[in-house]
Motif scaffolding. Sequence first.
Motif, PDB file in Angstrom:
ATOM      1  N   UNK A 109      15.607 -80.419 120.388  1.00  0.00           N
ATOM      2  CA  UNK A 109      14.200 -80.817 120.478  1.00  0.00           C
ATOM      3  C   UNK A 109      13.370 -79.663 121.026  1.00  0.00           C
ATOM      4  N   UNK A 110      13.839 -79.032 122.097  1.00  0.00           N
ATOM      5  CA  UNK A 110      13.107 -77.930 122.712  1.00  0.00           C
ATOM      6  C   UNK A 110      13.188 -76.652 121.882  1.00  0.00           C
ATOM      7  N   UNK A 111      14.315 -76.412 121.235  1.00  0.00           N
ATOM      8  CA  UNK A 111      14.451 -75.229 120.372  1.00  0.00           C
ATOM      9  C   UNK A 111      13.431 -75.299 119.235  1.00  0.00           C
ATOM     10  N   UNK A 112      13.353 -76.457 118.600  1.00  0.00           N
ATOM     11  CA  UNK A 112      12.411 -76.588 117.483  1.00  0.00           C
ATOM     12  C   UNK A 112      10.966 -76.590 117.977  1.00  0.00           C
ATOM     13  N   UNK A 113      10.705 -77.145 119.148  1.00  0.00           N
ATOM     14  CA  UNK A 113       9.353 -77.083 119.709  1.00  0.00           C
ATOM     15  C   UNK A 113       8.965 -75.632 120.002  1.00  0.00           C
ATOM     16  N   UNK A 114       9.915 -74.840 120.460  1.00  0.00           N
ATOM     17  CA  UNK A 114       9.656 -73.419 120.684  1.00  0.00           C
ATOM     18  C   UNK A 114       9.266 -72.736 119.373  1.00  0.00           C
ATOM     19  N   UNK A 115       9.935 -73.085 118.287  1.00  0.00           N
ATOM     20  CA  UNK A 115       9.588 -72.496 116.992  1.00  0.00           C
ATOM     21  C   UNK A 115       8.231 -72.971 116.485  1.00  0.00           C
ATOM     22  N   UNK A 116       7.827 -74.178 116.863  1.00  0.00           N
ATOM     23  CA  UNK A 116       6.474 -74.637 116.528  1.00  0.00           C
ATOM     24  C   UNK A 116       5.455 -73.711 117.187  1.00  0.00           C
ATOM     25  N   UNK A 117       5.699 -73.387 118.436  1.00  0.00           N
ATOM     26  CA  UNK A 117       4.755 -72.561 119.195  1.00  0.00           C
ATOM     27  C   UNK A 117       4.817 -71.098 118.764  1.00  0.00           C
ATOM     28  N   UNK A 118       6.030 -70.556 118.633  1.00  0.00           N
ATOM     29  CA  UNK A 118       6.177 -69.136 118.292  1.00  0.00           C
ATOM     30  C   UNK A 118       5.915 -68.843 116.823  1.00  0.00           C
ATOM     31  N   UNK A 119       6.199 -69.812 115.970  1.00  0.00           N
ATOM     32  CA  UNK A 119       6.126 -69.561 114.541  1.00  0.00           C
ATOM     33  C   UNK A 119       7.369 -68.817 114.087  1.00  0.00           C
ATOM     34  N   UNK A 120       7.434 -68.491 112.816  1.00  0.00           N
ATOM     35  CA  UNK A 120       8.650 -67.897 112.273  1.00  0.00           C
ATOM     36  C   UNK A 120       8.800 -66.404 112.514  1.00  0.00           C
ATOM     37  N   UNK A 121       7.722 -65.751 112.875  1.00  0.00           N
ATOM     38  CA  UNK A 121       7.770 -64.306 113.046  1.00  0.00           C
ATOM     39  C   UNK A 121       7.450 -63.587 111.749  1.00  0.00           C
ATOM     40  N   UNK A 122       7.408 -62.263 111.813  1.00  0.00           N
ATOM     41  CA  UNK A 122       6.994 -61.485 110.641  1.00  0.00           C
ATOM     42  C   UNK A 122       8.016 -61.457 109.501  1.00  0.00           C
ATOM     43  N   UNK A 123       9.283 -61.709 109.803  1.00  0.00           N
ATOM     44  CA  UNK A 123      10.316 -61.688 108.762  1.00  0.00           C
ATOM     45  C   UNK A 123      10.525 -63.110 108.250  1.00  0.00           C
ATOM     46  N   UNK A 124       9.544 -63.592 107.493  1.00  0.00           N
ATOM     47  CA  UNK A 124       9.571 -64.974 107.030  1.00  0.00           C
ATOM     48  C   UNK A 124       8.781 -65.100 105.733  1.00  0.00           C
ATOM     49  N   UNK A 125       9.060 -66.175 105.019  1.00  0.00           N
ATOM     50  CA  UNK A 125       8.294 -66.453 103.806  1.00  0.00           C
ATOM     51  C   UNK A 125       6.884 -66.924 104.144  1.00  0.00           C
ATOM     52  N   UNK A 126       6.710 -67.530 105.316  1.00  0.00           N
ATOM     53  CA  UNK A 126       5.359 -67.909 105.749  1.00  0.00           C
ATOM     54  C   UNK A 126       4.459 -66.683 105.844  1.00  0.00           C
ATOM     55  N   UNK A 127       4.976 -65.601 106.344  1.00  0.00           N
ATOM     56  CA  UNK A 127       4.180 -64.368 106.484  1.00  0.00           C
ATOM     57  C   UNK A 127       3.731 -63.890 105.120  1.00  0.00           C
ATOM     58  N   UNK A 128       4.614 -63.956 104.128  1.00  0.00           N
ATOM     59  CA  UNK A 128       4.245 -63.566 102.774  1.00  0.00           C
ATOM     60  C   UNK A 128       3.263 -64.569 102.171  1.00  0.00           C
ATOM     61  N   UNK A 129       3.535 -65.861 102.410  1.00  0.00           N
ATOM     62  CA  UNK A 129       2.702 -66.928 101.840  1.00  0.00           C
ATOM     63  C   UNK A 129       1.286 -66.869 102.384  1.00  0.00           C
ATOM     64  N   UNK A 130       1.167 -66.641 103.691  1.00  0.00           N
ATOM     65  CA  UNK A 130      -0.144 -66.630 104.326  1.00  0.00           C
ATOM     66  C   UNK A 130      -0.815 -65.268 104.266  1.00  0.00           C
ATOM     67  N   UNK A 131      -0.065 -64.244 103.859  1.00  0.00           N
ATOM     68  CA  UNK A 131      -0.646 -62.911 103.707  1.00  0.00           C
ATOM     69  C   UNK A 131      -0.986 -62.241 105.009  1.00  0.00           C
ATOM     70  N   UNK A 132      -0.283 -62.602 106.077  1.00  0.00           N
ATOM     71  CA  UNK A 132      -0.545 -61.963 107.388  1.00  0.00           C
ATOM     72  C   UNK A 132       0.065 -60.589 107.447  1.00  0.00           C
TER      73      UNK A 132
END
Length: 132
Positions: A109-132
């Motif tokens: 529960x806390x590990x996943x909550x930490x990822x909610x707050x931190x996000x996936x980081x720069x090595x992720x598909x979200x970074x590519x998807x969002x164009x950050x």
Amino acid sequence: MAVPVRASEAILGSARPWVLLAFRIVVTVLFLLHPASALGLLDGSAPAAPMIAISAVEIVCVLLVAVGLYTRVAAFLLSGMMAFAFFVIHTSAGWNWIDNGGEPAALYCWVFLLLVVLGPGPLSLDRRRLGD
């Protein structure tokens, strides 16, 4: 005037994206054992009907976390599912986390909550998807 950065901070800062990627992957591999077990994939037992749907959601969400796609949403769902598992399922056997088997649920529960707050980081598909 800029404060000089220590060498160790610079090294750790450059390792941060890789460590976060490794963290997401290791958490995924470890967490996947739980829905796989609930589905009877590890011991050949027949799963209970509600566990099929729950395990399917857990598998999809944790794989999204691993690749870093819709990470915050998937991690939020997993964190909530683990909180529910802890408070509804495990605490019915008592409040001692070790005795009621709820320690992994609380930790995830806390590990996943930490990822909610931190996000996936720069090595992720979200970074590519969002164009950050």
